[in-house]
Write a protein that holds these residues in place. Structure first.
Motif, PDB file in Angstrom:
ATOM      1  N   ALA A   1       0.820  -1.301  -0.094  1.00  0.00           N
ATOM      2  CA  ALA A   1      -0.122  -0.003  -0.261  1.00  0.00           C
ATOM      3  C   ALA A   1       0.844   1.233   0.015  1.00  0.00           C
ATOM      4  O   ALA A   1       0.642   2.306  -0.697  1.00  0.00           O
ATOM      5  N   LEU A   2       1.972   1.147   0.817  1.00  0.00           N
ATOM      6  CA  LEU A   2       2.755   2.072   0.955  1.00  0.00           C
ATOM      7  C   LEU A   2       3.761   2.696  -0.554  1.00  0.00           C
ATOM      8  O   LEU A   2       3.814   3.633  -0.822  1.00  0.00           O
ATOM      9  N   SER A   3       3.902   1.603  -0.930  1.00  0.00           N
ATOM     10  CA  SER A   3       4.568   1.580  -2.373  1.00  0.00           C
ATOM     11  C   SER A   3       3.816   2.409  -3.498  1.00  0.00           C
ATOM     12  O   SER A   3       4.148   3.221  -4.060  1.00  0.00           O
ATOM     13  N   THR A   4       2.400   1.936  -3.408  1.00  0.00           N
ATOM     14  CA  THR A   4       1.441   2.375  -4.283  1.00  0.00           C
ATOM     15  C   THR A   4       1.339   4.041  -4.346  1.00  0.00           C
ATOM     16  O   THR A   4       1.342   4.891  -5.098  1.00  0.00           O
ATOM     17  N   ILE A   5       1.168   4.331  -2.737  1.00  0.00           N
ATOM     18  CA  ILE A   5       1.300   5.783  -2.729  1.00  0.00           C
ATOM     19  C   ILE A   5       2.326   6.582  -2.997  1.00  0.00           C
ATOM     20  O   ILE A   5       2.197   7.585  -3.610  1.00  0.00           O
ATOM     21  N   ALA A   6       3.354   5.923  -2.804  1.00  0.00           N
ATOM     22  CA  ALA A   6       4.531   6.637  -2.926  1.00  0.00           C
ATOM     23  C   ALA A   6       4.848   6.619  -4.866  1.00  0.00           C
ATOM     24  O   ALA A   6       5.373   7.746  -5.343  1.00  0.00           O
ATOM     25  N   SER A   7       4.515   5.717  -5.333  1.00  0.00           N
ATOM     26  CA  SER A   7       4.324   5.917  -6.798  1.00  0.00           C
ATOM     27  C   SER A   7       3.488   6.820  -7.319  1.00  0.00           C
ATOM     28  O   SER A   7       3.667   7.460  -8.084  1.00  0.00           O
ATOM     29  N   GLY A   8       2.278   7.020  -6.718  1.00  0.00           N
ATOM     30  CA  GLY A   8       1.444   8.136  -7.031  1.00  0.00           C
ATOM     31  C   GLY A   8       2.167   9.635  -6.843  1.00  0.00           C
ATOM     32  O   GLY A   8       1.740  10.533  -7.479  1.00  0.00           O
ATOM     33  N   LEU A   9       3.405   9.579  -6.122  1.00  0.00           N
ATOM     34  CA  LEU A   9       3.875  10.837  -5.836  1.00  0.00           C
ATOM     35  C   LEU A   9       5.049  11.091  -6.636  1.00  0.00           C
ATOM     36  O   LEU A   9       5.686  12.238  -6.553  1.00  0.00           O
ATOM     37  N   MET A  10       5.720   9.982  -7.353  1.00  0.00           N
ATOM     38  CA  MET A  10       6.782  10.235  -8.090  1.00  0.00           C
ATOM     39  C   MET A  10       6.673  11.019  -9.442  1.00  0.00           C
ATOM     40  O   MET A  10       5.725  10.722 -10.161  1.00  0.00           O
ATOM     41  N   PRO A  11       7.512  11.895  -9.424  1.00  0.00           N
ATOM     42  CA  PRO A  11       7.649  12.796 -10.727  1.00  0.00           C
ATOM     43  C   PRO A  11       8.232  12.153 -11.883  1.00  0.00           C
ATOM     44  O   PRO A  11       8.122  12.541 -13.014  1.00  0.00           O
ATOM     45  N   SER A  12       9.029  11.001 -11.963  1.00  0.00           N
ATOM     46  CA  SER A  12       9.764  10.595 -12.926  1.00  0.00           C
ATOM     47  C   SER A  12       9.242   9.157 -13.293  1.00  0.00           C
ATOM     48  O   SER A  12       8.770   8.322 -12.483  1.00  0.00           O
ATOM     49  N   TRP A  13       9.206   8.708 -14.316  1.00  0.00           N
ATOM     50  CA  TRP A  13       8.845   7.358 -14.937  1.00  0.00           C
ATOM     51  C   TRP A  13       9.707   6.168 -14.311  1.00  0.00           C
ATOM     52  O   TRP A  13       9.408   5.086 -13.887  1.00  0.00           O
ATOM     53  N   GLU A  14      11.226   6.694 -14.112  1.00  0.00           N
ATOM     54  CA  GLU A  14      11.994   5.528 -13.445  1.00  0.00           C
ATOM     55  C   GLU A  14      11.700   5.285 -12.113  1.00  0.00           C
ATOM     56  O   GLU A  14      11.708   4.251 -11.472  1.00  0.00           O
ATOM     57  N   GLY A  15      11.190   6.565 -11.049  1.00  0.00           N
ATOM     58  CA  GLY A  15      10.754   6.255  -9.966  1.00  0.00           C
ATOM     59  C   GLY A  15       9.498   5.706 -10.018  1.00  0.00           C
ATOM     60  O   GLY A  15       9.214   4.873  -8.941  1.00  0.00           O
ATOM     61  N   ILE A  16       8.734   5.819 -10.672  1.00  0.00           N
ATOM     62  CA  ILE A  16       7.380   4.853 -10.705  1.00  0.00           C
ATOM     63  C   ILE A  16       7.742   3.419 -10.889  1.00  0.00           C
ATOM     64  O   ILE A  16       7.034   2.434 -10.320  1.00  0.00           O
ATOM     65  N   LEU A  17       8.580   2.905 -11.853  1.00  0.00           N
ATOM     66  CA  LEU A  17       8.951   1.863 -12.155  1.00  0.00           C
ATOM     67  C   LEU A  17       9.525   1.097 -10.849  1.00  0.00           C
ATOM     68  O   LEU A  17       9.443  -0.087 -10.509  1.00  0.00           O
ATOM     69  N   LEU A  18      10.433   1.796 -10.273  1.00  0.00           N
ATOM     70  CA  LEU A  18      11.116   1.341  -8.781  1.00  0.00           C
ATOM     71  C   LEU A  18       9.857   0.936  -7.879  1.00  0.00           C
ATOM     72  O   LEU A  18      10.087   0.066  -7.208  1.00  0.00           O
ATOM     73  N   MET A  19       9.099   1.920  -7.773  1.00  0.00           N
ATOM     74  CA  MET A  19       8.075   1.761  -6.811  1.00  0.00           C
ATOM     75  C   MET A  19       7.077   0.466  -7.047  1.00  0.00           C
ATOM     76  O   MET A  19       6.714  -0.066  -6.312  1.00  0.00           O
ATOM     77  N   ARG A  20       6.897   0.397  -8.468  1.00  0.00           N
ATOM     78  CA  ARG A  20       6.023  -0.734  -8.768  1.00  0.00           C
ATOM     79  C   ARG A  20       6.806  -2.189  -8.707  1.00  0.00           C
ATOM     80  O   ARG A  20       6.301  -3.103  -8.439  1.00  0.00           O
ATOM     81  N   ALA A  21       8.235  -1.947  -8.757  1.00  0.00           N
ATOM     82  CA  ALA A  21       8.930  -3.180  -8.544  1.00  0.00           C
ATOM     83  C   ALA A  21       9.100  -3.529  -7.096  1.00  0.00           C
ATOM     84  O   ALA A  21       8.866  -4.653  -6.748  1.00  0.00           O
ATOM     85  N   LEU A  22       8.993  -2.450  -6.144  1.00  0.00           N
ATOM     86  CA  LEU A  22       8.630  -2.815  -4.574  1.00  0.00           C
ATOM     87  C   LEU A  22       7.407  -3.284  -4.480  1.00  0.00           C
ATOM     88  O   LEU A  22       7.377  -4.129  -3.365  1.00  0.00           O
ATOM     89  N   LEU A  23       6.494  -2.801  -5.276  1.00  0.00           N
ATOM     90  CA  LEU A  23       4.942  -3.526  -4.889  1.00  0.00           C
ATOM     91  C   LEU A  23       5.033  -5.055  -5.213  1.00  0.00           C
ATOM     92  O   LEU A  23       4.496  -5.574  -4.491  1.00  0.00           O
ATOM     93  N   GLY A  24       5.660  -5.370  -6.480  1.00  0.00           N
ATOM     94  CA  GLY A  24       5.265  -6.685  -6.756  1.00  0.00           C
ATOM     95  C   GLY A  24       6.126  -7.603  -5.661  1.00  0.00           C
ATOM     96  O   GLY A  24       5.791  -8.630  -5.152  1.00  0.00           O
ATOM     97  N   LEU A  25       7.446  -7.003  -5.261  1.00  0.00           N
ATOM     98  CA  LEU A  25       8.113  -7.848  -4.307  1.00  0.00           C
ATOM     99  C   LEU A  25       7.280  -8.000  -2.911  1.00  0.00           C
ATOM    100  O   LEU A  25       7.363  -9.017  -2.462  1.00  0.00           O
TER     101      LEU A  25
END
Length: 335
Positions: free
Chosen positions: A114-138
């Protein structure tokens, strides 16, 4: 004078079966009890949050393509990296739960997701979104790998099928709802806001899960042995049939997810020019899958798994074939 019934009045020592029945009653969760209701509700919430978070990005891929000036294949990475990390995490979170316990691993997994998803919504860059989505899957692997083990340990053997069915129902409804909520919201708010809303809902689900799921009563901790993990992995690939089933699942699930990744791009463009909200509402076609999965299971028991599997593969290919036509009244039934 001794009573003739005296021998029958003596206490009969309990048999091994009596002791086993008493043990089941004392330690396993029975259907109809408050603990059973708490367990299935908690796992329903967990399954709902898991698949809502995993697949909520699917309908917003066109919006991501527009904002970050990337093509459809690049946009699909927002789901692919999560799925890949989920698959990797499944290999390690199960053994970790053997040491730390089932509930702590699942609770931590849901909160981190849940926290990774919230963080991905705040990310300004595409790379940051992908990093948060990777943490989400893990993170999500901690629930996906452990939930059914928890149920098999804690629920009475006679009621495991029902409990697992309700958990899988939560998975299916979560997958549909995540797509539906984001797909509709993104037509009225930014994708950032839509992701924050789904993350907040997942945070609520994680809190409910934490508060109401009963503690394990039949869990026995074991030491974490990397060698055992490797041996178990190798053992599966020594089997003559399992690698083919793994490949089959990879291909079928890959085709299924890919079709829903890209169908939105087609329906948003000419000649359809559908709105994002309407495309999001098409996630309702998942309701047919929620219904049919139970029916297919019953047919497999009656007609044989191999025969039913081939029938469903042919049906799937037929559905994909329908999506190749232009009329919308053929594309939607194909989906």
């Amino acid at each position: 004078m001794k009573s003739a019934v005296a021998p029958f009045a003596q206490e009969v020592p309990p048999t091994a079966l009596d002791k086993r029945v008493e043990q089941l009653t004392d330690t396993y969760i029975e259907k109809g009890t408050p603990m059973f209701m708490r367990t299935v509700l908690a796992l329903f919430c967990g399954g709902f949050a898991t698949f809502a978070l995993l697949y909520c990005v699917q309908p917003m891929m066109p919006a991501l393509s527009h904002e970050f000036s990337i093509n459809a294949a690049q946009s699909s990475l927002v789901l692919s990296v999560s799925t890949a990390m989920l698959a990797l995490g499944l290999l390690i979170t199960g053994p970790i739960s053997d040491t730390l316990g089932r509930k702590p691993v699942m609770v931590a997994a849901l909160f981190c997701a849940a926290l990774s998803t919230i963080a991905s919504g705040l990310m300004p860059s595409w790379e940051g979104i992908l990093l948060m989505r990777a943490l989400l899957g893990l993170s999500l692997s901690g629930l996906a790998a452990v939930a059914m083990t928890y149920l098999s340990e804690e629920i009475h053997p006679q009621h495991i099928g029902l409990a697992m069915g309700l958990y899988i129902g939560g998975n299916a409804i979560g997958g549909m709802s995540g797509r539906l909520i984001i797909g509709v919201l993104i037509d009225f708010v930014s994708w950032h806001t839509a992701v924050l809303i789904i993350g907040a809902l997942a945070l609520i689900a994680a809190t409910v899960f934490w508060k109401i799921l009963p503690e394990s009563r039949n869990f026995r901790a074991s030491s974490l042995k990397p060698r055992s993990l490797v041996d178990g992995f190798v053992m599966h690939f020594k089997d003559a049939g399992l690698p083919w089933l793994f490949l089959e699942a990879f291909l079928l699930m890959g085709a299924f997810v890919t079709m829903f990744n890209y169908i939105g791009y087609r329906l948003l463009a000419a000649p359809y020019d559908l709105s994002q909200a309407v495309v999001g509402l098409l996630s309702l076609v998942y309701l047919s899958g929620i219904y049919s999965s139970a029916k297919i299971g019953a047919l497999a028991d009656r007609l044989g798994r191999r025969r039913v599997l081939w029938a469903t593969i042919v049906s799937m290919l037929g559905g994909i074939g329908l999506t190749l036509f232009t009329p919308l009244w053929l594309v939607i039934p194909g989906m």
